[in-house]
Every structure is written in structure tokens, then in C-alpha cells.
Scaffold this motif. Structure first.
Motif, short mmCIF file in Angstrom:
data_model
loop_
_atom_site.label_atom_id
_atom_site.label_comp_id
_atom_site.label_asym_id
_atom_site.label_seq_id
_atom_site.Cartn_x
_atom_site.Cartn_y
_atom_site.Cartn_z
N ARG A 1 0.70 -1.18 -0.01
CA ARG A 1 -0.05 0.04 -0.09
C ARG A 1 0.86 1.32 0.10
NH1 ARG A 1 -4.67 0.04 4.20
NH2 ARG A 1 -5.37 -1.56 3.05
N GLU A 2 1.83 1.41 0.94
CA GLU A 2 2.69 2.44 0.97
C GLU A 2 3.28 3.03 -0.48
OE1 GLU A 2 4.01 -0.10 3.09
OE2 GLU A 2 2.00 -0.08 4.17
N GLU A 3 4.02 1.95 -1.05
CA GLU A 3 4.88 2.08 -2.11
C GLU A 3 3.79 2.28 -3.17
OE1 GLU A 3 8.16 -0.39 -2.91
OE2 GLU A 3 7.91 -1.34 -1.10
N ASN A 4 2.72 1.75 -3.31
CA ASN A 4 1.73 1.80 -4.36
C ASN A 4 1.33 3.50 -4.15
OD1 ASN A 4 0.30 1.04 -6.59
ND2 ASN A 4 -1.68 0.65 -5.31
N SER A 5 0.76 3.65 -3.19
CA SER A 5 0.40 5.20 -2.87
C SER A 5 1.34 6.31 -3.18
CB SER A 5 0.02 5.59 -1.26
OG SER A 5 -0.82 4.69 -0.93
N LYS A 6 2.39 6.03 -3.11
CA LYS A 6 3.88 6.98 -3.25
C LYS A 6 3.94 6.82 -5.01
CE LYS A 6 8.72 7.78 -2.82
NZ LYS A 6 10.12 6.93 -2.31
N LEU A 7 3.76 5.80 -5.51
CA LEU A 7 3.85 5.68 -6.86
C LEU A 7 2.92 6.70 -7.60
CD1 LEU A 7 5.13 4.47 -9.62
CD2 LEU A 7 3.31 2.59 -9.15
N LYS A 8 1.59 6.35 -6.89
CA LYS A 8 0.40 6.96 -7.54
C LYS A 8 0.57 8.67 -7.48
CE LYS A 8 -3.14 3.58 -7.14
NZ LYS A 8 -4.42 3.38 -6.67
N ASP A 9 1.38 9.19 -6.44
CA ASP A 9 1.54 10.71 -6.11
C ASP A 9 2.74 11.30 -7.22
OD1 ASP A 9 -0.28 10.35 -4.01
OD2 ASP A 9 1.02 10.34 -2.43
N ASP A 10 3.67 10.32 -7.42
CA ASP A 10 4.50 10.80 -8.43
C ASP A 10 4.13 10.97 -9.67
OD1 ASP A 10 6.48 10.50 -6.32
OD2 ASP A 10 7.27 8.41 -6.85
N LYS A 11 4.77 11.87 -10.36
CA LYS A 11 4.43 12.38 -11.63
C LYS A 11 5.18 11.39 -12.53
CE LYS A 11 1.68 15.95 -10.84
NZ LYS A 11 0.31 15.94 -11.07
N LEU A 12 4.74 10.19 -12.60
CA LEU A 12 5.84 9.09 -13.34
C LEU A 12 5.52 9.35 -14.83
CD1 LEU A 12 7.55 6.74 -13.05
CD2 LEU A 12 5.72 5.22 -12.78
N GLY A 13 6.57 9.64 -15.54
CA GLY A 13 6.65 9.70 -17.10
C GLY A 13 7.22 8.57 -17.62
N VAL A 14 7.14 8.52 -19.09
CA VAL A 14 7.80 7.18 -19.55
C VAL A 14 9.42 7.24 -19.55
CG1 VAL A 14 8.26 6.26 -22.07
CG2 VAL A 14 5.81 6.84 -21.21
N VAL A 15 9.79 8.44 -19.80
CA VAL A 15 11.53 8.40 -19.77
C VAL A 15 11.71 8.22 -18.33
CG1 VAL A 15 13.34 10.22 -19.96
CG2 VAL A 15 11.59 10.37 -21.58
N SER A 16 10.96 8.75 -17.33
CA SER A 16 11.54 8.55 -15.94
C SER A 16 11.35 7.19 -15.27
CB SER A 16 11.01 9.55 -14.95
OG SER A 16 9.55 9.43 -15.05
N GLY A 17 10.40 6.55 -15.85
CA GLY A 17 10.23 5.18 -15.83
C GLY A 17 11.08 4.17 -16.40
N VAL A 18 11.38 4.46 -17.67
CA VAL A 18 12.68 3.66 -18.30
C VAL A 18 14.07 3.90 -17.37
CG1 VAL A 18 14.02 3.39 -20.39
CG2 VAL A 18 11.49 3.98 -20.69
#
Length: 420
Positions: free
Chosen positions: A202-219
């Protein structure tokens, strides 16, 4: 089928979601394999009379798009899950297949199909290799699910080209795209009810949703995790070097059928089906091996056997020998695919699995881009068969050398442990 029953007795029946994932993987491989060999490469080679440069251009576009989609799908999967990502991908591929089944083949339409098949194939493959950890927990259940996915999907892998070959022999080649559309409708239906039952912490999943995760940063994040983990790094590097040689096959294989084996387009489907039968048998045997044997050395050994099978496949102009080589090649792939998937799944935090799996798939698929660009020029000098045989030797050499290095390092580590 006895394998499925034996595993069911050991681990209990497959859950509904697991059955649906197996069906999804099988239907999409049946569709894609029929269209790639017959509707795309076959049409370019036989209907349009294309040379190595046209085939290379089409496969280059497809592979580039496939690599981009591998990487782009990873962050999306980590954010919304594999089910929604797969559904969007399948609908887009369905629209393309209906369009291609209606219009006559031309260079522009085949390029369009190459783009869409690359994007769709890259996305769906990252989804299906990530999906198991959202449905099953524990090494035994993951091994069973991954093994059965490969087993049943490789039966479909063989069936697709056979069905496509029959259709191409009776109707215009573009009809195989309509066959693809039918398979994709089925894939959408089974995916709709394939809901995730395991979720990230839950904690990591919540953090992931809060982050502005883009394709480049994800790669970048996927690359960082892969390269800092020893086994993931070895899987990536050995796979990249081995798959580097497969780019030559993408651009020259259809010409090998036409000019060296001197067979018509139907045999592209037949030999692809032979490979699929080999893969199904390989994955059947995979489900029988002890869990402790599923390790990095097994992955490297199967890569070596892929190279050896490919050497036999393209080493002569005798059709029967090519059939034997394709079967050996498929047998090794039946081990390599589930082994790689399980190793990556086990060594990656669930919250980052999409990005890591996407990066690993990006490495494997992008490895073939450079050979696509140079293979036609090499073929003009050394011949189609010479280039393909040389590429096969590279694959075998990478597998053998990395296996030997891994075994020596393990032996030294064991000696040091005993000495202490």
C-alpha cells in the motif's frame, strides 16, 4: 495436458484469472504470429516482390516501435495495472487488423501495420510477462503459471501460421488480418474478466500514484534497478548480445525461404509452426523440472541451444534440415521464455516490475535494430545464407561463453565459502 493435471494435483486448480491470462497469451500469439509471417513479411516478399531493403525497412519500423512500447508500457502497468493496459492495447490492434484486412497491401499500408503491430506487440508482451505476479504468489505457482502460459501459447503460436497459411493459399494474403481480428475479439473478452487479485504494498503503491511518473523517468528507473542487481544485469546483457544477431533474421529470413530453400510463402507458416511445436514441447518439459533448477545458468544454456538450432536451420539449402533446426530452436525457446520471465519476476519489487520488465524487453527487442540496418548490405557481399549462419554462430557463442563465465564464478564463490 497431463502436465496441467499433474501440476493441478500438486498446487490446486488454476484460478479463473490464471486461466484467462493463459487464454489471452495464447490468442494474441496465434493472431500476431499468423499476421507477422504471412500478412506482413510474406506480403512484402511475395505479393509486392520486395527485396532485402523493403523487408528490412518494414521489420526495422516494427522492431523500433516494439522496443518503444516495451518501455512505455512498463510505467503504465505500474500505475494502472496490466489489465487496463492490455485492454487498451488489444482494442487498438483490433482496429488496425480490420483496416488491414479490407485494403489491398501496399508499402504505405504495410508500414502502418508494422507500426501498429510493433506498438501493440511490445505493450501486450510487457503486460503478459508482468501479469502473473498480480494473479499468483510463491515460486511454485509462478513457475506453473509461466510454464503453462508458454505451453499453451506455443500451441497457438504453431496454430496461427498454419491457419494463416491455409487462408493465404485460398484467399488474398490480407485475409490473415481478419483472422487476427477474430482472435483479438476473443482476447478482449477473456481479458475483461481477468482482474488482478494481488496488489503492490500500500505505501509504495500510494507513493507511486503521487509521483508524476512519465515514460522517460520510468525507463530510467527500470534501467537503474536492472543494472544495480547482478542477476538482472546478466539477464539483460546476455539477452541483448544474443538478440543482437536476431536482427539479421528479421530482414533476411523471408529471402532465405524464397532464394535459398526455394519454397513459397506457405512454408513460412509451416516452419514457423514447427518452431511453435518445439516451443510447446520445450515448455512442457520445463514444467517438469525441479524449481531449484530454474536459474540463470539454465537461461544461458538455452540461449546457446537457440544459437545451435539456428545454425542447423540456416546452414543448408535442404528443407528437411531446416525443419529439424527450427524444431531445436523452438525447443530451446520453450525453456528460455518462462525461465527469463520467472527470474525477472522474482528479482524485482512488485511496485517496479512493470518498469524493469519493460526495460529488459526494451533491451532484447532494440538489440535487433542495428543488424536490420546493416544486414541487407552484408547480404549483398556474403549472401543471405552466409549472414544468417554468422548471426546464428554469434548467438551460440554468447550463450556458451556467458554460461561458462557464470559457472566459473559460482565455483570460485563456493571454494571461498568452503575455505572460510
Amino acid at each position: 495436458m497431463s502436465t496441467a493435471r499433474a501440476l493441478t494435483n500438486q498446487l490446486g486448480p488454476l484460478a479463473t484469472g490464471e486461466k484467462r491470462l493463459i487464454a489471452l497469451e495464447s490468442l494474441q500469439w496465434c493472431a500476431v504470429n499468423a499476421v507477422y509471417f504471412l500478412g506482413l513479411i510474406g506480403a512484402a516478399t511475395y505479393e509486392l516482390g520486395g527485396d532485402a531493403f523493403l523487408v528490412a525497412a518494414i521489420t526495422l519500423v516494427r522492431n523500433l516501435c516494439n522496443s518503444l512500447a516495451n518501455a512505455a508500457a512498463g510505467p503504465v502497468i505500474d500505475r494502472v495495472g496490466p489489465r487496463k493496459t492490455a485492454l487498451i492495447t488489444l482494442v487498438a490492434m483490433l482496429v488496425m487488423s480490420v483496416f488491414m484486412g479490407i485494403v489491398p497491401p501496399s508499402v504505405p499500408t504495410l508500414m502502418f501495420a508494422a507500426v501498429m503491430m510493433g506498438l501493440g506487440g511490445g505493450s501486450i508482451n510487457t503486460c503478459t510477462r508482468t501479469y502473473p505476479v498480480y494473479l499468483a504468489q510463491g515460486r511454485a505457482r509462478l513457475a506453473r503459471l509461466n510454464g503453462l502460459m508458454v505451453f499453451y501459447s506455443n500451441i497457438a503460436y504453431a496454430a496461427g501460421p498454419i491457419a494463416g497459411g491455409v487462408l493465404a493459399g485460398l484467399f488474398p494474403t490480407r485475409v490473415v488480418f481478419l483472422f487476427m481480428a477474430v482472435c483479438l475479439v476473443g482476447a478482449i473478452a477473456v481479458t475483461w474478466g481477468c482482474r488482478e487479485t494481488v496488489t503492490p504494498p500500500r505505501e509504495e503503491n500510494s507513493k507511486l500514484k503521487d509521483d508524476k511518473l512519465g515514460v522517460v523517468s520510468g525507463v530510467i528507473e527500470g534501467a537503474r534497478i536492472t543494472m544495480r542487481t547482478h542477476d538482472l544485469r546478466l539477464i539483460f546483457v546476455s539477452g541483448f548480445l544474443g538478440f543482437f544477431a536476431f536482427g539479421a533474421f528479421d530482414s533476411l529470413e523471408s529471402l532465405f525461404y524464397r532464394d535459398v530453400l526455394v519454397v513459397d510463402v506457405v512454408w513460412m507458416g509451416v516452419l514457423s509452426a514447427v518452431s511453435g511445436v518445439g516451443m510447446a514441447i520445450g515448455s512442457y518439459i520445463f514444467t517438469k523440472i525441479p524449481e531449484r533448477k530454474i536459474d540463470v545458468p539454465l537461461l544461458l544454456a538455452t540461449l546457446a541451444f537457440v544459437g545451435i538450432g539456428s545454425m542447423i536451420y540456416v546452414g543448408t539449402n535442404i528443407l528437411a534440415v531446416a525443419i529439424v533446426g527450427q524444431f531445436i530452436n523452438g525447443l530451446a525457446w520453450g525453456f528460455m521464455e518462462p525461465t527469463q520471465a520467472i527470474l525477472v519476476q522474482e528479482r524485482t519489487p512488485m511496485t517496479h516490475l512493470g518498469r524493469v520488465m519493460g526495460f529488459v524487453r526494451l533491451g532484447l527487442n532494440s538489440a535487433g535494430v542495428i543488424p536490420l540496418a546493416i544486414a541487407p548490405f552484408l547480404a549483398a557481399t556474403f549472401g543471405v545464407q552466409g549472414v544468417l549462419f554468422g548471426a546464428s554462430c554469434i548467438i551460440a557463442a554468447v550463450g556458451i561463453s556467458t554460461y561458462a563465465v557464470r559457472r566459473m564464478s559460482e565455483h570460485r564463490a563456493e571454494e571461498e565459502r568452503v575455505a572460510q
